[in-house]
Write an enzyme that holds these catalytic residues in place. Structure first.
Site, PDB file in Angstrom:
ATOM      1  N   ALA A 170       0.821  -1.221   0.000  1.00 51.69           N
ATOM      2  CA  ALA A 170       0.000   0.000   0.000  1.00 51.69           C
ATOM      3  C   ALA A 170       0.855   1.271   0.000  1.00 51.69           C
ATOM      4  O   ALA A 170       1.997   1.261   0.447  1.00 51.69           O
ATOM      5  CB  ALA A 170      -0.916  -0.016   1.224  1.00 51.69           C
ATOM      6  N   PHE A 172       1.279   5.674   0.900  1.00 49.51           N
ATOM      7  CA  PHE A 172       1.124   6.473   2.125  1.00 49.51           C
ATOM      8  C   PHE A 172      -0.141   7.312   2.146  1.00 49.51           C
ATOM      9  O   PHE A 172      -0.560   7.777   3.200  1.00 49.51           O
ATOM     10  CB  PHE A 172       2.342   7.402   2.303  1.00 49.51           C
ATOM     11  N   LYS A 196       1.570  -5.486   3.461  1.00 51.43           N
ATOM     12  CA  LYS A 196       2.706  -4.602   3.738  1.00 51.43           C
ATOM     13  C   LYS A 196       2.233  -3.164   3.571  1.00 51.43           C
ATOM     14  O   LYS A 196       2.106  -2.658   2.465  1.00 51.43           O
ATOM     15  CB  LYS A 196       3.884  -4.869   2.788  1.00 51.43           C
ATOM     16  N   GLU A 199       5.562   2.139   4.756  1.00 48.80           N
ATOM     17  CA  GLU A 199       6.450   2.280   5.919  1.00 48.80           C
ATOM     18  C   GLU A 199       6.319   3.676   6.551  1.00 48.80           C
ATOM     19  O   GLU A 199       6.770   3.904   7.653  1.00 48.80           O
ATOM     20  CB  GLU A 199       7.908   2.000   5.523  1.00 48.80           C
ATOM     21  N   ARG A 200       5.661   4.611   5.819  1.00 50.31           N
ATOM     22  CA  ARG A 200       5.540   5.963   6.358  1.00 50.31           C
ATOM     23  C   ARG A 200       4.303   6.126   7.242  1.00 50.31           C
ATOM     24  O   ARG A 200       4.234   7.031   8.052  1.00 50.31           O
ATOM     25  CB  ARG A 200       5.511   6.962   5.203  1.00 50.31           C
ATOM     26  N   SER A 249       3.172   4.447  -6.707  1.00 53.13           N
ATOM     27  CA  SER A 249       3.754   5.182  -7.835  1.00 53.13           C
ATOM     28  C   SER A 249       3.998   4.263  -9.035  1.00 53.13           C
ATOM     29  O   SER A 249       4.061   3.037  -8.899  1.00 53.13           O
ATOM     30  CB  SER A 249       5.082   5.788  -7.404  1.00 53.13           C
ATOM     31  N   CYS A 304      -4.654  10.266  -5.566  1.00 55.34           N
ATOM     32  CA  CYS A 304      -4.445   9.826  -6.953  1.00 55.34           C
ATOM     33  C   CYS A 304      -5.571  10.327  -7.839  1.00 55.34           C
ATOM     34  O   CYS A 304      -5.458  10.331  -9.048  1.00 55.34           O
ATOM     35  CB  CYS A 304      -4.353   8.319  -7.029  1.00 55.34           C
ATOM     36  N   GLU A 404       3.593  13.783 -12.599  1.00 56.60           N
ATOM     37  CA  GLU A 404       2.596  13.843 -11.524  1.00 56.60           C
ATOM     38  C   GLU A 404       3.229  14.663 -10.388  1.00 56.60           C
ATOM     39  O   GLU A 404       4.298  14.296  -9.884  1.00 56.60           O
ATOM     40  CB  GLU A 404       2.285  12.424 -11.028  1.00 56.60           C
TER      41      GLU A 404
END
Ligand code: NAD
Length: 519
Positions: A170, A172, A196, A199-200, A249, A304, A404
């Site tokens: 996934a 952030f 998973k 991590e942020r 991304s 997004c 983007e």
């Protein structure tokens, strides 16, 4: 300030150290129903984007820990897939209620780690909750098909079966919604899941795991690992994992799609975007400008489906000054502050990147009508804030148009006709979302048919489909052939099996071998 007491209680529930203690809150792994400390020596700091204070850390799980998580998924799959569908449905019915009961705590955690405003964080949880609610219709969604009497005494029917171990990776920007696009759909179908999170922003996923456990999901049916590249490669390569859902991304998504597919896995990869809002001169001006400003700058442009590009057609080009005035009025502040409209960006690096893309627009000849680069937020001077920014006179060959931006920056192009606007939209490689603003039905119909974009809004700026439909980004915004949630989500997480059966009456027994192809 954020309600630290609430967060402390929330964190202790998900196995993190108290925020008021000297030690950093340490995110745990979730393996076989236990929240466990990682033995890694490799940790990543989690920052509050409004202050850049380190508020916790997340482990890069070791190879052994990742193996243990997959083994737990494998071990529990036979019993879980064999659990009656009504029992699985009951667990998710309880789960949706628990998410509702804890929506505000989840939103606080999201604001703390991700930065978005509290109201927007509640929306993040709510849109994920809707997917869980829809997953509870699994007893209808998973139905197969039957065609009786294909020939004498012969019927054909299909059923959908879970795949086995599935995995999700996934981003952030939606710490609750996007994980909730993934594991509930997969698990209600009978799969076990390895998640998973980004991590942020791992906190919301950990909280959601605890709630799922409280709802009655058996130990080992959902497992959570943390990390970056090594964890991603592990997921792409592990032979027990049958399917991967990715959102993030293009750089990561293309890589994961290719590496996972090469290893024989099903992969769905939702990626970046450049969403255009086409404004026709016959549109309701006040409504359109408000929608455009909200959709461009809400969540600091880190959606997004943000409308990051406006194409003003004909006389609508004259609306620019009013657009700027409306954008100027948005209040930039820490996400937990009353009245905040635009929160900080996720990191210092993200702020730097967004500012350098604004710089590039100016250098390449765009007009900077509103400049948010040097904004200072009182009391949060070290936060990653960029104020609403508008670049006008943008041309398709400019860097600020091609890339983007993923920040509170609206790039504005002009077009003389609807056909010209459609041509601009279709030449852009991304196909995530777009919107047209008009009061003319024929114009709207033409646009919805000719714009080569997966999700189209007519006077709706962020047309993210509700979960009875699917998220249907296309072209460079998506790799794979089956989308997230809705029926497509069920198809992604199940294998179709077709059974042809013949029950003959005794007097119709074959009297010799049938060697000819049956027709
Ligand atoms: P990201 O790609 O940096 O991270 C997403 C996940 O991939 C994280 O879990 C991260 O650990 C992992 N990752 C990051 N870089 C990697 C690499 N080089 N190789 C392998 N794994 C890697 O994305 P992000 O910054 O977290 O999220 C923002 C992006 O996500 C934007 O481009 C946005 O448009 C996109 N997004 C798309 C959708 C959609 O549905 N189309 C939804 C939300 C966000």
């Amino acid at each position: 300030m954020l309600q630290v007491g609430r967060i402390v209680r929330a964190c202790s529930r998900i196995g993190r150290v108290n925020y008021s203690s000297a030690a950093l809150p340490q995110t745990k792994l979730f393996i076989n129903g236990q929240f466990v400390d990682s033995e890694t020596s490799d940790w990543i700091d989690i920052h509050n984007p409004a202050t850049n204070e380190v508020i916790g850390r997340v482990p890069q799980a070791t190879q052994g820990e990742m193996e243990a998580a997959v083994r737990a998924c494998e071990r529990t799959f036979p019993a879980w897939s064999d659990t009656s569908i009504l029992n699985r449905q009951q667990i998710f019915l309880r789960y949706q209620q628990l998410i509702k009961d804890h929506l505000k705590e989840l939103a606080h955690l999201i604001t703390l780690e991700q930065g978005k405003t509290l109201a927007d964080a509640e929306g993040d949880v709510f849109r994920g909750l809707q997917v869980v609610e829809h997953a509870c219709s699994v007893t209808s969604l998973m139905l197969g098909e039957t065609l009786p009497s294909l020939t004498k005494d012969m019927d054909t029917y299909t059923f959908r079966l879970p795949l086995g171990v599935c995995a999700g990776i996934a981003p952030f920007n939606f710490p609750a919604m996007i994980p909730l696009w993934m594991f509930p759909m997969a698990m209600v179908c009978g799969n076990t899941y390895l998640m998973k999170p980004s991590e942020r922003v791992p906190g919301a996923t950990m909280f959601l795991a605890r709630l799922l456990q409280d709802a009655g999901a058996p130990d080992g049916t959902l497992n959570i690992i943390h990390g970056q590249h090594a964890a991603v490669n592990f997921i792409c390569d592990h032979p027990a994992i049958r399917a991967i859902s990715f959102v993030g991304s293009n750089q990561a998504g293309e890589y994961i799609y290719e590496r996972g597919s090469r290893n024989g896995k099903r992969v769905q990869s939702n990626m970046g975007a450049k969403n255009h809002g086409v404004v026709m001169p016959d549109a309701n001006k006040e409504n359109t400008l408000n929608q455009l400003v909200g959709a461009a700058f809400g969540a600091a442009g880190q959606r997004c489906m943000a409308l990051s590009t406006a194409v003003l057609v004909g006389e609508a080009k004259k609306w620019l000054p009013e657009l700027v005035e409306k954008a100027k009025k948005l209040r930039v502040n820490a996400g937990d502050q009353p009245g905040a409209d635009v929160g900080p960006l996720i990191s210092k690096e993200a702020k730097q990147r967004v500012c350098s893309l604004i710089d590039s627009g100016v250098k390449e000849g765009a007009a900077l009508l509103l400049d948010g680069r040097n904004i200072k937020v009182k009391g949060y001077e070290n936060g990653n804030f960029v104020g609403p920014t508008i670049l006008a006179g943008v041309k398709p060959d400019m860097t600020c148009y091609k890339e983007e931006i993923f920040g509170p920056v609206l790039v504005v192009l002009g077009a003389d006709t609807l056909d010209e606007a459609i041509d601009i939209v279709n030449k852009n490689p991304y196909g995530n979302g777009t919107a047209i603003f008009t009061t003319n039905g024929a114009t709207a119909r033409k646009y919805t048919h000719l714009a080569d974009v997966g999700q189209i809004g007519v006077n709706v700026p962020i047309p993210v489909p509700l979960p009875m439909f699917s998220f249907t980004g296309s072209r460079a915004s998506f790799r794979g052939d089956t989308n997230f949630y809705g029926k497509q989500g069920i198809y992604f997480y199940t294998q179709l099996k077709t059974v042809t059966s013949q029950w003959k009456e005794e007097d119709a027994t074959l009297t010799s071998p049938a060697v000819v192809m049956p027709t």
